[in-house]
Design a protein around this motif. Sequence first.
Motif, mmCIF file in Angstrom:
data_model
loop_
_atom_site.group_PDB
_atom_site.id
_atom_site.type_symbol
_atom_site.label_atom_id
_atom_site.label_comp_id
_atom_site.label_asym_id
_atom_site.label_seq_id
_atom_site.Cartn_x
_atom_site.Cartn_y
_atom_site.Cartn_z
ATOM 1 N N ARG A 470 0.826 -1.206 0.000
ATOM 2 C CA ARG A 470 0.000 0.000 0.000
ATOM 3 C C ARG A 470 0.861 1.257 0.000
ATOM 4 N NH1 ARG A 470 -3.752 -1.942 4.936
ATOM 5 N NH2 ARG A 470 -1.718 -2.871 5.454
ATOM 6 N N ASN A 471 2.082 1.137 0.487
ATOM 7 C CA ASN A 471 2.980 2.291 0.552
ATOM 8 C C ASN A 471 3.807 2.482 -0.712
ATOM 9 O OD1 ASN A 471 3.168 0.976 3.694
ATOM 10 N ND2 ASN A 471 2.485 3.094 3.460
ATOM 11 N N THR A 472 3.846 1.470 -1.577
ATOM 12 C CA THR A 472 4.556 1.604 -2.855
ATOM 13 C C THR A 472 3.574 2.139 -3.884
ATOM 14 O OG1 THR A 472 6.048 -0.228 -2.326
ATOM 15 C CG2 THR A 472 5.837 0.371 -4.637
ATOM 16 N N THR A 473 3.719 3.404 -4.231
ATOM 17 C CA THR A 473 2.713 4.054 -5.073
ATOM 18 C C THR A 473 3.097 4.138 -6.545
ATOM 19 O OG1 THR A 473 3.606 6.244 -4.551
ATOM 20 C CG2 THR A 473 1.856 5.393 -3.124
ATOM 21 N N LYS A 474 4.401 4.131 -6.836
ATOM 22 C CA LYS A 474 4.872 4.140 -8.223
ATOM 23 C C LYS A 474 6.177 3.368 -8.300
ATOM 24 C CE LYS A 474 2.874 8.641 -9.510
ATOM 25 N NZ LYS A 474 3.151 10.020 -10.017
ATOM 26 N N VAL A 475 6.421 2.762 -9.456
ATOM 27 C CA VAL A 475 7.649 1.996 -9.669
ATOM 28 C C VAL A 475 8.163 2.268 -11.080
ATOM 29 C CG1 VAL A 475 8.691 -0.301 -9.742
ATOM 30 C CG2 VAL A 475 6.860 0.168 -8.100
ATOM 31 N N TRP A 476 9.486 2.467 -11.172
ATOM 32 C CA TRP A 476 10.141 2.642 -12.470
ATOM 33 C C TRP A 476 11.237 1.599 -12.634
ATOM 34 C CZ3 TRP A 476 8.694 6.624 -9.335
ATOM 35 C CH2 TRP A 476 7.889 7.629 -9.885
ATOM 36 N N VAL A 477 11.398 1.108 -13.857
ATOM 37 C CA VAL A 477 12.526 0.261 -14.221
ATOM 38 C C VAL A 477 13.203 0.902 -15.427
ATOM 39 C CG1 VAL A 477 13.282 -2.002 -15.044
ATOM 40 C CG2 VAL A 477 11.416 -1.843 -13.380
ATOM 41 N N ALA A 478 14.480 1.180 -15.299
ATOM 42 C CA ALA A 478 15.236 1.844 -16.361
ATOM 43 C C ALA A 478 14.529 3.112 -16.828
ATOM 44 C CB ALA A 478 15.472 0.898 -17.536
ATOM 45 N N GLY A 479 13.971 3.860 -15.882
ATOM 46 C CA GLY A 479 13.328 5.120 -16.193
ATOM 47 C C GLY A 479 11.927 5.014 -16.744
ATOM 48 N N HIS A 480 11.418 3.806 -16.944
ATOM 49 C CA HIS A 480 10.064 3.612 -17.474
ATOM 50 C C HIS A 480 9.121 3.244 -16.330
ATOM 51 C CE1 HIS A 480 11.664 3.820 -21.482
ATOM 52 N NE2 HIS A 480 12.470 2.798 -21.244
ATOM 53 N N GLN A 481 8.028 3.960 -16.217
ATOM 54 C CA GLN A 481 7.077 3.638 -15.162
ATOM 55 C C GLN A 481 6.365 2.328 -15.491
ATOM 56 O OE1 GLN A 481 4.631 6.908 -13.739
ATOM 57 N NE2 GLN A 481 2.969 5.472 -13.244
ATOM 58 N N VAL A 482 6.444 1.389 -14.579
ATOM 59 C CA VAL A 482 5.872 0.063 -14.806
ATOM 60 C C VAL A 482 4.739 -0.247 -13.842
ATOM 61 C CG1 VAL A 482 7.961 -0.908 -15.813
ATOM 62 C CG2 VAL A 482 7.647 -0.992 -13.327
ATOM 63 N N TYR A 483 4.524 0.635 -12.860
ATOM 64 C CA TYR A 483 3.439 0.397 -11.903
ATOM 65 C C TYR A 483 3.070 1.704 -11.221
ATOM 66 C CZ TYR A 483 1.055 -0.788 -7.600
ATOM 67 O OH TYR A 483 0.144 -0.840 -6.587
ATOM 68 N N GLN A 484 1.794 1.881 -10.957
ATOM 69 C CA GLN A 484 1.338 2.940 -10.056
ATOM 70 C C GLN A 484 -0.001 2.544 -9.476
ATOM 71 O OE1 GLN A 484 1.061 6.486 -12.541
ATOM 72 N NE2 GLN A 484 -1.164 6.322 -12.555
ATOM 73 N N VAL A 485 -0.278 3.068 -8.294
ATOM 74 C CA VAL A 485 -1.562 2.793 -7.655
ATOM 75 C C VAL A 485 -2.655 3.483 -8.436
ATOM 76 C CG1 VAL A 485 -2.922 3.158 -5.565
ATOM 77 C CG2 VAL A 485 -0.498 2.581 -5.389
#
Length: 485
Positions: A470-485
Amino acid sequence: MTKSDLLFDKGNDKHAEFLVFFGTFVDTPKLGELRIRERTSVGVLGGIIRFINRNSFDPIKDCLAYDSSLSPEDVTVIDTIGEDKTQHSTFYFPGFIDTHNHVSQYPNVGVFGNSTLLDWLEKYTFPIEAALANENIAKEVYNKVISKTLSHGTTTVAYYNTIDLKSTKLLAQLSSLSGQRVLVGKVCMDANGPDYYIEDTKTSFESTVKVVKYIRETLCDSLINPIVTPRFAPSCSRELMQQLSKLVKDEDIHVQTHLSENKEEIQWVQDLFPECANYTDVYDKYGLLTEKTVLAHCIHLTDAEARVIKQRRCGISHCPISNSSLTSGECRVRWLLDQGIKVGLGTDVSAGHSCSILATGRQAFAVSRHLAMKKTDHVKLSVSECLFLATMGGAQVLHMDDTLGTFEVGKQFDAQVIDTDAPDSNVDMFHWQLQGEDEMQEQMQDIYTNPPLLTKEDIIAKWFFNGDDRNTTKVWVAGHQVYQV
């Protein structure tokens, strides 16, 4: 967007766009060091960190100072400070690195019975892995694990699959579509398996070669890499290990396997390989110990084995949830670190009952405390040390520490945004605990007698012990956003 909306098409990203991430950056560049950089701008182009500017007040200005040919329209700012001028709740943290995940076993998460390792393999593990030869089942499982790990902030994973060639290619395809950075391994197993789940030596080796060629020559995604995966010594013939060793050396490929997880397993290896001095010597004798080898568990190593692992520069994946669940033992992580051996964390799904590296880090913390009760306080792991194992330690184990694990110029931007104040967060902090609340402090003095304030380190510790996806709201891999709430 909801937690189920996890997979993004990388082809829609603007690859030439200059991104500037602005806020508080937290990482662990050294074991035991927690680095906190507030009001910092990090410029990213092509997935690579190009500049880092501390004490920033204008991230666009920072970007234009880095490259005067840019205009403000060329720059996209991702600002986590916004109206939160005190910067208490939100920070960037490196993406977690899971060095040991049996993706194909995920349907068995939480299913142990009263088993220990060897009978657990027979009763639960081999049947579910065999079932994933059905590509429809495999696709469903892989997508679930990929989405689950990304939602927990895991940007890099070393995946074990099954002995099946087609489903292993499918895992590589789906990982590529998701944007996750992975090492994909087809399990090799030509000995001591059940009749319904075993392969001959020729098939095992040739299918491994096909996976390597498919990933490198057909898929051609820099985020997806092959990893040679002999399940463990009892499941591999000498001939197969020798063939895999030559492939590893000729093609410069990672290796992953298990070592010294269970005392019964160790005795079995000794019986099967009497020509070898110990379990580690089996892999060394047959050429599988390299600087790109990941050895899972390593609970019951001897001093002599540890010296060989150090000499070969192998890495160790510490899997504390699995080790506790199967009563395999307590890995002496401090003992390994004191010898200069690389250690990271592994969820070891499904013997590990969570896809979360944060939860794995908490268990590593607890296991070190149990060892301290038997030995000395020296063996305790701190919060910052567990977070190091979750990021930079994992990068070292995977021989990727030059490009992953911390926020440094020249490294890949693999990151997650942590918001301790996210909706329904399990991380509770009171306004009078937070620094910068001067007026509130004055108002509350008649009610509270000097309520203690939280330091930045305290806030990170509260996330470590109480946080979750719940605390991980966005994730990037190699500068590309791969996840967001």
